[in-house]
Scaffold this motif. Sequence first.
Motif, mmCIF file in Angstrom:
data_model
loop_
_atom_site.group_PDB
_atom_site.id
_atom_site.type_symbol
_atom_site.label_atom_id
_atom_site.label_comp_id
_atom_site.label_asym_id
_atom_site.label_seq_id
_atom_site.Cartn_x
_atom_site.Cartn_y
_atom_site.Cartn_z
ATOM 1 N N PRO A 1 7.484 2.634 -6.542
ATOM 2 C CA PRO A 1 6.361 1.730 -6.825
ATOM 3 C C PRO A 1 6.821 0.497 -7.591
ATOM 4 O O PRO A 1 7.720 0.565 -8.443
ATOM 5 C CB PRO A 1 5.422 2.594 -7.689
ATOM 6 N N GLN B 1 0.693 -0.845 -4.911
ATOM 7 C CA GLN B 1 -0.517 -0.063 -4.706
ATOM 8 C C GLN B 1 -1.688 -0.591 -5.514
ATOM 9 O O GLN B 1 -2.581 0.159 -5.898
ATOM 10 C CB GLN B 1 -0.224 1.400 -5.030
ATOM 11 N N ASP B 2 -1.692 -1.888 -5.790
ATOM 12 C CA ASP B 2 -2.814 -2.503 -6.486
ATOM 13 C C ASP B 2 -4.086 -2.314 -5.650
ATOM 14 O O ASP B 2 -4.089 -2.591 -4.445
ATOM 15 C CB ASP B 2 -2.531 -4.000 -6.687
ATOM 16 N N PRO B 3 -5.185 -1.814 -6.248
ATOM 17 C CA PRO B 3 -6.420 -1.593 -5.480
ATOM 18 C C PRO B 3 -6.901 -2.835 -4.747
ATOM 19 O O PRO B 3 -7.543 -2.727 -3.695
ATOM 20 C CB PRO B 3 -7.421 -1.158 -6.565
ATOM 21 N N THR C 1 6.933 -0.244 -2.868
ATOM 22 C CA THR C 1 5.515 -0.280 -2.514
ATOM 23 C C THR C 1 4.698 -0.922 -3.627
ATOM 24 O O THR C 1 5.068 -0.879 -4.805
ATOM 25 C CB THR C 1 4.972 1.142 -2.279
ATOM 26 N N GLU D 1 -5.942 -2.975 -1.136
ATOM 27 C CA GLU D 1 -6.543 -2.016 -0.203
ATOM 28 C C GLU D 1 -7.690 -2.616 0.583
ATOM 29 O O GLU D 1 -8.106 -2.078 1.610
ATOM 30 C CB GLU D 1 -7.040 -0.772 -0.969
ATOM 31 N N GLY E 1 0.824 -1.198 0.000
ATOM 32 C CA GLY E 1 0.000 0.000 0.000
ATOM 33 C C GLY E 1 0.859 1.250 0.000
ATOM 34 O O GLY E 1 2.093 1.188 0.026
ATOM 35 N N THR E 2 0.209 2.395 -0.026
ATOM 36 C CA THR E 2 0.927 3.674 -0.045
ATOM 37 C C THR E 2 1.456 3.991 1.344
ATOM 38 O O THR E 2 0.681 4.074 2.297
ATOM 39 C CB THR E 2 -0.014 4.806 -0.503
#
Length: 319
Positions: free
Chosen positions: A172, A61-63, A59, A66, A39-40
């Motif tokens: 990322p 940041q794949d949705p 990091t 989340e 995540g971020t």
Amino acid sequence: MSVLVLIEVEGGSASLVSREALTFARDLGAGDLHAVVVGTPAPGVVADCAEAGVVAIHTAQDPALERGYAAAAWAAVVEAAGRAARADLVVAPGTGRGNEVLAHVAARRNLRMAANVVSVESLSPLVVQRQVVGGAALERATVDSRVRLMTMAGHAVEPVAAPSPGAATVTPLAITVDPKDLRAQVVRTEARETGDATGLTAARVVVGGGRGAGGPEGFGGVEALANRLGGAVGVSRVVTSLGWRPHHEQVGQTGSRIAPDLYIACGISGAIQHWAGCASSKTIIAVNTDPDAPMVTKANYAVIGDMHEVLPAVLDELA
């Protein structure tokens, strides 16, 4: 050569055991220190990593990530970060998540892993001392994989800032989570109604109570002394099993592992499972009527007496 550390986040910062793992990994002298965050990363996490000397934070940041923790998906992220960092060594906190994620990485890559490491004798091959039997014994183990995996036992070291901060550049990862890695995922979390386990693990003083308290009403002295010393209350497993105190106060193999400057164990026999949770305390004082109780024989200091008489006397002296 480089080392990668998995960071767990609590309240917008790197968790205590993650900061310990960063110090542990940096002090190995295994090359550049990298971190991976699912995540971020919040500003607090970036600051913690920079303070520890991290050169880059990888990091993902794949949705899909989340929505909640998924061990297999986190393992895929760690794999991708390891490739990006060209890591020879991957370290994770010895928490439930840290052990699970690295176990997934080991299975996916056919690598060997050492769990709950307290010290490292050699890097190549990786020779470690690790906790076994709930922390009651140490085992010397060798990890001869090309990429070595290990989790660090909680409180094996104190978190210490690096001599000079790292750049902690957020990088990322180009990764898309495979749906099959999300088959087991946390879909909802609920806040505890009362209490704070984090307060117990972070406390510099813990006053513990066991069966010797006699019942729920017998913790007045324990609470009063903990408040007077600016500490937290901890209890043994039998206390929570009997419903005398909430589970978040439990110290032990199935509770919290603590490493305070001072642990005062009152009316606690000191079963091996409880010792696994408090053995990292810098100083242990046992208060018990039984001079042969395991907690008494292992403690740095002991008071042989009834906790209901000893604690009021101590509080009077502190008044």
